[in-house]
Design a protein around this motif. Sequence first.
Motif, PDB file in Angstrom:
ATOM      1  N   ILE A   4       0.874  -1.174   0.000  1.00  0.00           N
ATOM      2  CA  ILE A   4       0.000   0.000   0.000  1.00  0.00           C
ATOM      3  C   ILE A   4       0.907   1.218   0.000  1.00  0.00           C
ATOM      4  O   ILE A   4       1.718   1.401   0.913  1.00  0.00           O
ATOM      5  CB  ILE A   4      -0.913   0.007   1.236  1.00  0.00           C
ATOM      6  N   GLU A   5       0.763   2.048  -1.026  1.00  0.00           N
ATOM      7  CA  GLU A   5       1.602   3.231  -1.155  1.00  0.00           C
ATOM      8  C   GLU A   5       0.751   4.483  -1.027  1.00  0.00           C
ATOM      9  O   GLU A   5      -0.314   4.584  -1.632  1.00  0.00           O
ATOM     10  CB  GLU A   5       2.315   3.234  -2.508  1.00  0.00           C
ATOM     11  N   VAL A   6       1.232   5.430  -0.223  1.00  0.00           N
ATOM     12  CA  VAL A   6       0.582   6.726  -0.068  1.00  0.00           C
ATOM     13  C   VAL A   6       1.658   7.775  -0.341  1.00  0.00           C
ATOM     14  O   VAL A   6       2.759   7.694   0.204  1.00  0.00           O
ATOM     15  CB  VAL A   6       0.001   6.917   1.346  1.00  0.00           C
ATOM     16  N   VAL A 119       5.207   3.344   2.201  1.00  0.00           N
ATOM     17  CA  VAL A 119       4.925   2.059   1.571  1.00  0.00           C
ATOM     18  C   VAL A 119       4.821   1.023   2.689  1.00  0.00           C
ATOM     19  O   VAL A 119       5.760   0.855   3.475  1.00  0.00           O
ATOM     20  CB  VAL A 119       6.023   1.647   0.567  1.00  0.00           C
ATOM     21  N   GLN A 120       3.662   0.380   2.745  1.00  0.00           N
ATOM     22  CA  GLN A 120       3.436  -0.643   3.765  1.00  0.00           C
ATOM     23  C   GLN A 120       3.017  -1.945   3.096  1.00  0.00           C
ATOM     24  O   GLN A 120       2.150  -1.949   2.222  1.00  0.00           O
ATOM     25  CB  GLN A 120       2.341  -0.213   4.729  1.00  0.00           C
ATOM     26  N   GLY A 128      -4.647  -6.033   5.301  1.00  0.00           N
ATOM     27  CA  GLY A 128      -4.531  -5.170   4.131  1.00  0.00           C
ATOM     28  C   GLY A 128      -5.829  -4.430   3.858  1.00  0.00           C
ATOM     29  O   GLY A 128      -5.821  -3.234   3.547  1.00  0.00           O
ATOM     30  N   TRP A 129      -6.942  -5.112   3.988  1.00  0.00           N
ATOM     31  CA  TRP A 129      -8.252  -4.482   3.775  1.00  0.00           C
ATOM     32  C   TRP A 129      -8.458  -3.361   4.788  1.00  0.00           C
ATOM     33  O   TRP A 129      -8.860  -2.252   4.426  1.00  0.00           O
ATOM     34  CB  TRP A 129      -9.363  -5.530   3.889  1.00  0.00           C
ATOM     35  N   LEU A 130      -8.165  -3.642   6.058  1.00  0.00           N
ATOM     36  CA  LEU A 130      -8.310  -2.622   7.108  1.00  0.00           C
ATOM     37  C   LEU A 130      -7.375  -1.436   6.865  1.00  0.00           C
ATOM     38  O   LEU A 130      -7.776  -0.285   7.017  1.00  0.00           O
ATOM     39  CB  LEU A 130      -8.021  -3.220   8.483  1.00  0.00           C
ATOM     40  N   MET A 131      -6.151  -1.726   6.477  1.00  0.00           N
ATOM     41  CA  MET A 131      -5.192  -0.656   6.226  1.00  0.00           C
ATOM     42  C   MET A 131      -5.662   0.234   5.080  1.00  0.00           C
ATOM     43  O   MET A 131      -5.553   1.451   5.156  1.00  0.00           O
ATOM     44  CB  MET A 131      -3.810  -1.251   5.908  1.00  0.00           C
TER      45      MET A 131
END
Length: 155
Positions: A4-6, A119-120, A128-131
Amino acid sequence: MKAIEVMREAEIPAAPDQVWAVVSDAARAGDWFDFADRTEVVSGEGVGQVRTQYGHWGRRQSEVDQKLTEYEPGRVLAWKHVAERIDGKPAPKFAARTEFRIELAASEGTATTVRLRSVQTPGGPVKGWLMRRIGTKDIERNMDRSLERLNGLLA
């Protein structure tokens, strides 16, 4: 599991060396970095330096042990999370790996483009869904506030 990238970026009206002096100094993290109340250097310098970032997760005290993975003066500061604690106890492990990166690039005139990137790698499908549903919005808000605070310091 897909990472997951922000990412957020802003143009700061200061030269890269002025911005670097703030973002690379652990003692100044509390002045601008919304994730931190304060950050202390534990050991080392440059790549391999170990820091502990103190802050809040909701109403609870948080601590993140970090290890610098990139250090290019005036350009890049990056770290990975080594350990995370909430109220002094190991934090729930949502991410198998967390990395954070600050990039600086000279812009027109004496401005600097500052890019913040998180990046996580989730610790599993449910995490992953919760994040993605909850954590991403918090990271975006903290990054936006960090850039606003940095702008306020250097404008």
